[in-house]
Motif scaffolding. Structure first.
Motif, PDB file in Angstrom:
ATOM      1  N   GLN A 112     131.733  30.003  68.735  1.00 41.73           N
ATOM      2  CA  GLN A 112     130.519  28.622  68.695  1.00 41.73           C
ATOM      3  C   GLN A 112     129.197  28.859  68.984  1.00 41.73           C
ATOM      4  O   GLN A 112     128.398  28.216  68.609  1.00 41.73           O
ATOM      5  N   GLN A 113     128.689  29.945  69.713  1.00 45.24           N
ATOM      6  CA  GLN A 113     127.417  30.083  69.955  1.00 45.24           C
ATOM      7  C   GLN A 113     126.595  30.722  68.897  1.00 45.24           C
ATOM      8  O   GLN A 113     127.192  31.490  68.091  1.00 45.24           O
ATOM      9  N   ASN A 114     125.182  30.749  68.955  1.00 40.78           N
ATOM     10  CA  ASN A 114     124.427  31.480  67.899  1.00 40.78           C
ATOM     11  C   ASN A 114     124.876  31.065  66.584  1.00 40.78           C
ATOM     12  O   ASN A 114     124.942  32.208  65.560  1.00 40.78           O
ATOM     13  N   GLN A 115     125.090  29.771  66.135  1.00 42.32           N
ATOM     14  CA  GLN A 115     125.510  29.615  64.759  1.00 42.32           C
ATOM     15  C   GLN A 115     124.524  29.839  63.770  1.00 42.32           C
ATOM     16  O   GLN A 115     123.528  29.172  63.707  1.00 42.32           O
ATOM     17  N   LEU A 116     125.058  30.299  62.663  1.00 45.22           N
ATOM     18  CA  LEU A 116     124.067  30.677  61.550  1.00 45.22           C
ATOM     19  C   LEU A 116     124.090  29.319  60.779  1.00 45.22           C
ATOM     20  O   LEU A 116     124.647  28.375  60.520  1.00 45.22           O
ATOM     21  N   ILE A 117     122.586  29.172  60.004  1.00 49.71           N
ATOM     22  CA  ILE A 117     122.449  28.278  59.114  1.00 49.71           C
ATOM     23  C   ILE A 117     122.351  29.093  57.762  1.00 49.71           C
ATOM     24  O   ILE A 117     121.442  29.944  57.555  1.00 49.71           O
ATOM     25  N   VAL A 118     123.386  28.573  56.789  1.00 50.99           N
ATOM     26  CA  VAL A 118     123.270  29.314  55.712  1.00 50.99           C
ATOM     27  C   VAL A 118     122.293  28.770  54.717  1.00 50.99           C
ATOM     28  O   VAL A 118     122.484  27.445  54.385  1.00 50.99           O
ATOM     29  N   LYS A 119     121.407  29.490  54.014  1.00 50.21           N
ATOM     30  CA  LYS A 119     120.639  28.998  53.216  1.00 50.21           C
ATOM     31  C   LYS A 119     120.972  29.258  51.682  1.00 50.21           C
ATOM     32  O   LYS A 119     120.391  28.226  50.902  1.00 50.21           O
ATOM     33  N   LYS A 120     122.057  30.022  51.535  1.00 44.12           N
ATOM     34  CA  LYS A 120     122.247  30.361  50.232  1.00 44.12           C
ATOM     35  C   LYS A 120     123.603  30.977  50.166  1.00 44.12           C
ATOM     36  O   LYS A 120     123.833  31.975  50.958  1.00 44.12           O
ATOM     37  N   GLY A 121     124.735  30.609  49.597  1.00 48.11           N
ATOM     38  CA  GLY A 121     125.832  31.070  49.434  1.00 48.11           C
ATOM     39  C   GLY A 121     126.842  30.663  50.328  1.00 48.11           C
ATOM     40  O   GLY A 121     126.716  29.404  50.749  1.00 48.11           O
ATOM     41  N   ARG A 122     127.556  31.329  51.224  1.00 48.76           N
ATOM     42  CA  ARG A 122     128.524  31.013  52.228  1.00 48.76           C
ATOM     43  C   ARG A 122     128.666  32.029  53.383  1.00 48.76           C
ATOM     44  O   ARG A 122     128.174  33.112  53.196  1.00 48.76           O
ATOM     45  N   LEU A 123     129.296  31.662  54.449  1.00 50.11           N
ATOM     46  CA  LEU A 123     129.764  32.739  55.431  1.00 50.11           C
ATOM     47  C   LEU A 123     131.002  33.547  54.874  1.00 50.11           C
ATOM     48  O   LEU A 123     131.694  33.151  54.272  1.00 50.11           O
ATOM     49  N   PRO A 124     131.158  34.705  55.531  1.00 49.78           N
ATOM     50  CA  PRO A 124     132.152  35.603  55.155  1.00 49.78           C
ATOM     51  C   PRO A 124     133.425  35.138  55.644  1.00 49.78           C
ATOM     52  O   PRO A 124     133.785  34.684  56.524  1.00 49.78           O
ATOM     53  N   LYS A 125     134.495  35.210  54.638  1.00 52.14           N
ATOM     54  CA  LYS A 125     136.018  35.002  54.839  1.00 52.14           C
ATOM     55  C   LYS A 125     136.751  36.055  54.665  1.00 52.14           C
ATOM     56  O   LYS A 125     137.849  36.101  55.440  1.00 52.14           O
ATOM     57  N   GLN A 126     136.381  37.094  53.969  1.00 47.80           N
ATOM     58  CA  GLN A 126     137.106  38.374  53.892  1.00 47.80           C
ATOM     59  C   GLN A 126     136.552  39.547  54.515  1.00 47.80           C
ATOM     60  O   GLN A 126     135.395  39.418  54.952  1.00 47.80           O
ATOM     61  N   LYS A 127     137.163  40.478  54.650  1.00 45.49           N
ATOM     62  CA  LYS A 127     137.045  41.747  55.792  1.00 45.49           C
ATOM     63  C   LYS A 127     135.912  42.421  55.190  1.00 45.49           C
ATOM     64  O   LYS A 127     135.018  43.022  55.736  1.00 45.49           O
ATOM     65  N   ASN A 128     135.654  42.174  53.806  1.00 46.50           N
ATOM     66  CA  ASN A 128     134.791  43.231  53.103  1.00 46.50           C
ATOM     67  C   ASN A 128     133.536  42.222  52.558  1.00 46.50           C
ATOM     68  O   ASN A 128     133.110  42.829  51.617  1.00 46.50           O
ATOM     69  N   GLU A 129     133.374  41.294  53.250  1.00 49.76           N
ATOM     70  CA  GLU A 129     132.331  40.418  52.884  1.00 49.76           C
ATOM     71  C   GLU A 129     131.168  40.414  54.168  1.00 49.76           C
ATOM     72  O   GLU A 129     131.440  40.658  55.312  1.00 49.76           O
ATOM     73  N   ILE A 130     129.983  40.102  53.723  1.00 54.91           N
ATOM     74  CA  ILE A 130     128.785  40.203  54.583  1.00 54.91           C
ATOM     75  C   ILE A 130     127.769  39.146  54.177  1.00 54.91           C
ATOM     76  O   ILE A 130     127.678  39.021  53.161  1.00 54.91           O
ATOM     77  N   ILE A 131     127.230  38.713  55.306  1.00 56.31           N
ATOM     78  CA  ILE A 131     126.007  37.760  55.110  1.00 56.31           C
ATOM     79  C   ILE A 131     125.058  38.299  55.584  1.00 56.31           C
ATOM     80  O   ILE A 131     124.780  38.864  56.789  1.00 56.31           O
ATOM     81  N   LEU A 132     123.604  38.170  54.867  1.00 56.44           N
ATOM     82  CA  LEU A 132     122.545  38.800  55.484  1.00 56.44           C
ATOM     83  C   LEU A 132     121.409  37.845  55.776  1.00 56.44           C
ATOM     84  O   LEU A 132     121.505  36.582  55.395  1.00 56.44           O
ATOM     85  N   ASP A 133     120.348  38.399  56.526  1.00 58.05           N
ATOM     86  CA  ASP A 133     119.252  37.560  56.813  1.00 58.05           C
ATOM     87  C   ASP A 133     118.466  36.908  55.559  1.00 58.05           C
ATOM     88  O   ASP A 133     118.433  37.836  54.613  1.00 58.05           O
ATOM     89  N   GLU A 134     118.008  35.766  55.671  1.00 56.24           N
ATOM     90  CA  GLU A 134     117.242  34.984  54.629  1.00 56.24           C
ATOM     91  C   GLU A 134     116.043  36.006  54.191  1.00 56.24           C
ATOM     92  O   GLU A 134     115.690  36.182  52.871  1.00 56.24           O
ATOM     93  N   LYS A 135     115.542  36.854  55.118  1.00 55.35           N
ATOM     94  CA  LYS A 135     114.518  37.869  54.751  1.00 55.35           C
ATOM     95  C   LYS A 135     114.840  38.743  53.922  1.00 55.35           C
ATOM     96  O   LYS A 135     113.962  39.135  53.257  1.00 55.35           O
ATOM     97  N   ALA A 136     116.175  39.130  53.944  1.00 57.26           N
ATOM     98  CA  ALA A 136     116.667  40.342  52.994  1.00 57.26           C
ATOM     99  C   ALA A 136     116.277  39.894  51.505  1.00 57.26           C
ATOM    100  O   ALA A 136     116.236  40.839  50.680  1.00 57.26           O
ATOM    101  N   GLN A 137     116.543  38.641  51.225  1.00 61.66           N
ATOM    102  CA  GLN A 137     116.167  38.203  49.861  1.00 61.66           C
ATOM    103  C   GLN A 137     114.711  38.538  49.344  1.00 61.66           C
ATOM    104  O   GLN A 137     114.762  39.185  48.020  1.00 61.66           O
TER     105      GLN A 137
END
Length: 891
Positions: A112-137
């Protein structure tokens, strides 16, 4: 009926003198707007940040250990009072091909801590998925792209599909991502992968939220005090944990080594048995070959030789394995106790910078708006005083008609209350809802906060209300008390004009004789009505000073980096080494870089000063290996005069000397990292603007510490390097495995510039509002001047003066007021700027007093421009003076 008619007359007064009424409202509005708005800005910015981090459930504390964190650590953390604990993984990953460093975090739905704010796309659901920093765009990464992480020891997978981009409350700054111990030394962006990807049972970090600080302002004193208590309790609970963890690490390692060691010894025993059999077989063959040699014996001997060779090879492998085991046992024996680090929110990248912005605004708010406020209140007081004095004849008439003192006062009470109420209410509304939002917008590109939540602060509003009620209503009542004590007959008589006197200028015959008649009249009037001149000069000087201070603040704040980097710090980078490093490996990399011109070894340590009644202060103790060469890397100065690092005694920077009231020749007690004390003598106090330092020679250090000098860093001087060249050098140094980090001054300069840019908008707000106040003050003072002198101006019009000459008559006086006001304003502006900078300076930053010519040009130019505009408006008013009405007798 009588009171009703008088009430109507009171309201008509507002309509007939609407120019003055509006001017009073605007002066009070501006004063309240700036005072209430700036006073509210710091608390509103901090409150908005607190609500944001609370909503995203940012951890109050992070616990990290060099030995990793186990279930036992989690269970221990759960015993901390008021604590909610979550564990996770984090690691640095360097992509050498792209020259990027990523900080990788684990993601789990249960956390529950340090909850991410998704700016584009979604949070990972599968083991082979990743979410990057908005700065990576900005670096070119896109959704559904494959992102590869080669960490076989820690991750079960290498390739991940990018499913989203997010903001994290761990990073409130849009650019800063902190430092790393690999790659180029700084983190480019962060990333989150599902926790199930991590193969180790040993966690990297424990996130702790405390229920006893929830809903408290994260930048507030109450929060800090409670968190200090929480951290103290945490450290008490974990006090024995480092030693316990060391035992666990050794035990686990021994469990792995023991079977390996037993297996090696067993195999060596087997080889010894095999060797005996081979030796016996060899003896038998030798005996047989002596009695009856044949080809079969030769073949048997060759087979034995091959077996011997194989056995020797196996023995070498086992002996090598035995050496490795022995080496591991030695390393295990020498293994240091793991350290536990407790980092609070303020240690997160960019978090403290935002708090410092609010502190600077609050520090400026303690001086600038108050001075602004004082000028506004002074002009309001003057205006109301003049208004009542102008109505002497009306007051006398009302007294003669039988009106009571209270009834006569009602008109002025209504007038003053109406103007003050409108000004205070509008100023409070506009100030509270505009300035904090405007300042946030001007700095919003630096932070991830969605916006500010404005709220009213009672104290500044009440203070503004009291001050302006006194300036308006109080002024009116003070004059009324004096006037109402007079008899009606006295009040109905006009006040006798002040007698003319010879002025000082008349005594300077060469100048006075060459002046025109109109000029002589103007200068006589100036000195005849000294109070009017003094008030006008004070009002204009105050506004000019405010504009000088506004631009001067911008110049001074922007000059911190220019004063620190170059004039004082004259090296381009600091290389921090690990414990017991291979100095030759690091020196080799530094020497081979073409851009590096020279380097100097130093010992840097964080030490502490303590004094009763003063908060403990940390500073960097720097001890150069070569005292003479040190002056090429750092220029020690006192009052601009350069001096060498003394062989005997220490040099302490100015801010610490001021905080602890230290002087040259005094003895000072220093606390090192282990809280061991040693005493030093202060030889010099050096100028410094960023950070706090203590400098001493290698010889003096060894004398006071009775310890050997051990270098742990290098100062580098170089030619100008590009960002890419800096990253490559940092990467080479980190690849030696002997360097912890390379810090470049260019990065510090850029960070400092960005930090100071946040205040630019605030400064320009001050300048604009000060300019508006100057305009209204000039208009109001000129309006009062003309109103008081209608008969005089009508007289000179009757005498044949043209409209242009009548305007010049007033303009000459205004020009003198303006000129004197600007000159006094310049001096007052310097004093005001210095005072504000002293208030705004913090424990780690000292602002130099730097006021460039542009500040004086802006202040003087705007004041003259406003004066010209006011005179144009006055000219049209003077043209429409009705000479007959104005010259009617008061009797």
């Amino acid at each position: 009926m009588k009171n009703k008619t008088y009430l109507k007359a009171s309201l008509r007064e507002i309509f007939y003198s609407k120019g003055r009424f509006i001017a009073i409202i605007l002066i009070i509005l501006l004063g309240t707007l700036l005072y209430v708005g700036i006073k509210a800005t710091g608390p509103i910015l901090n409150h908005s940040a607190s609500r944001y981090v609370d909503k995203q459930k940012l951890a109050n504390l992070q616990i990290v250990s060099t030995g990793g964190l186990t279930k036992e650590d989690e269970q221990l953390a759960a015993k901390i009072p008021h604590a909610q604990v979550e564990s996770g993984y984090q690691l640095f990953y360097a992509d050498h091909e792209k020259n990027e460093v990523i900080k990788l975090y684990s993601y789990a739905k249960k956390n529950q801590q340090n909850q991410l704010i998704v700016k584009k796309g979604r949070l990972p659901k599968q083991k082979n998925e990743i979410i990057l920093d908005e700065k990576a765009q900005k670096e070119g990464y896109r959704l559904n792209q494959i992102f590869q992480i080669d960490q076989p020891d820690q991750l079960e997978q290498k390739k991940f599909k990018i499913v989203g981009f997010a903001q994290s409350p761990l990073y409130i700054n849009t650019e800063e991502r902190g430092l790393s111990t690999i790659g180029n030394g700084s983190v480019d962006f962060f990333a989150y992968v599902p926790e199930s990807n991590f193969s180790s049972d040993i966690k990297s970090v424990l996130y702790v939220r405390f229920t006893n600080v929830q809903n408290k302002e994260t930048y507030g004193k109450d929060y800090e005090k409670t968190m200090d208590e929480n951290v103290e309790k945490t450290e008490e609970i974990f006090a024995d944990r480092p030693k316990e963890r060391l035992i666990e690490i050794k035990r686990d390692a021994e469990k792995k080594l023991l079977p390996q060691k037993s297996e090696v010894l067993a195999n060596l025993a087997k080889l010894d048995a095999g060797q005996k059999e081979l030796d016996q077989a060899q003896k038998q063959l030798e005996q047989q070959s002596q009695t009856a040699p044949n080809p079969q014996l030769v073949q048997a001997q060759a087979e034995l030789a091959a077996q011997q060779k194989e056995l020797n090879g196996n023995r070498e492998q086992l002996l090598s394995a035995q050496e490795e085991i022995a080496k591991s046992e030695k390393e295990l024996h020498e293994l240091k106790t793991p350290s536990y680090t407790y980092t609070q929110r303020a240690d997160n990248p960019g978090f403290q910078e935002y708090g410092d912005l609010s502190e600077r605004i609050a520090a400026i708010a303690n001086v600038f708006p108050i001075f602004f406020f004082f000028i506004a209140a002074l002009i309001t007081f003057t205006t109301m005083t003049r208004m009542v004095e102008e109505n002497r004849r009306e007051i006398g008439t009302l007294k003669a008609l039988g009106y009571s003192r209270f009834e006569i006062s009602i008109k002025y009470i209504i007038y003053a209350l109406s103007a003050a109420t409108l000004g205070i209410v509008l100023g409070s509304l506009i100030g509270t809802h505009t300035l904090p939002r405007l300042i946030f917008v001007l700095s919003s590109d630096r932070y991830n906060f969605p916006g500010v939540q404005a709220f009213y602060l009672a104290r500044p509003i009440i203070q503004a209300t009291i001050a302006f009620l006194f300036a308006s209503l109080g002024a009116a009542l003070l004059v009324l008390l004096r006037e109402l004590h007079e008899k009606p007959a006295v009040l109905l008589q006009p006040k006798a004009p002040k007698p003319g006197k010879r002025i000082f200028l008349e005594r300077i015959t060469p100048i006075w004789s060459r002046m025109s008649f109109n000029s002589k009249v103007s200068y006589r009037n100036l000195f005849r009505y000294k109070s009017r001149m003094i008030m006008a000069v004070i009002g204009i000087a105050g506004c000019a000073a405010l504009m000088v201070a506004g631009v001067g603040l911008k110049d001074s704040i922007a000059s911190v980096g220019d004063k620190q980097f170059g004039p004082i710090i004259d090296y381009e980078a600091t290389v921090t080494l690990k414990e017991q490093p291979d100095y030759a490996a690091v020196s080799s990399v530094i020497s081979q870089d073409e851009k590096i011109t020279s380097y100097l070894a130093t010992m840097n340590q964080t030490v502490e000063l303590k004094q009763k009644g003063q908060a403990n202060q940390k500073l960097t103790m720097m001890v150069p290996e070569d005292r003479q060469k040190f002056e090429n890397y750092l220029h020690l100065k006192t009052g601009g005069e350069t001096f060498e690092l003394p062989e005997d005694g220490v040099v302490i920077t100015q801010k610490m000397a001021e905080l602890f009231e230290l002087e040259k020749g005094e003895q000072l007690t220093i606390y090192d990292e282990d809280q061991q004390t040693f005493k030093v003598k202060i030889a010099e106090i050096a100028d410094n603007y960023l950070g706090n330092f203590l400098y001493l020679s290698k010889e003096y250090y060894q004398q006071v510490r009775t310890k050997e000098f051990i270098k742990n860093s290098y100062l580098l001087k170089s030619q100008k390097m590009t960002k890419t060249e800096e990253k490559k050098l940092a990467q080479k140094l980190l690849s030696t495995k002997q360097v912890m980090n390379t810090s470049f001054m260019s990065t510090q300069i850029k960070t400092q510039e960005h930090s100071m840019e946040n205040l630019d908008g605030i400064v320009w707000i001050f300048v604009v509002l000060s300019g508006l106040l100057a305009f209204i003050v000039l208009y109001n003072l000129t309006n009062i001047n003309v109103s008081e002198r209608l008969r005089e101006l009508s007289t000179i019009k009757v005498l044949g003066f043209y409209d242009r000459e009548v305007t010049s008559y007033i303009f000459r006086e205004n020009f003198v007021f303006t000129f004197l006001g600007i000159l006094f304003g310049y001096g007052l502006g310097i004093v005001l700027t210095k005072f504000i900078l002293d208030q705004a300076s913090m424990e780690s930053i000292t602002f130099p007093l730097v006021i460039r010519p542009g500040a004086y040009l802006v202040s003087g130019g705007l004041t003259i421009l406003f004066s010209a505009i006011v005179m144009v408006a006055t000219h049209f008013r003077l043209r429409h003076i009705n000479m007959i009405d104005a010259l009617k007798s008061n009797e």
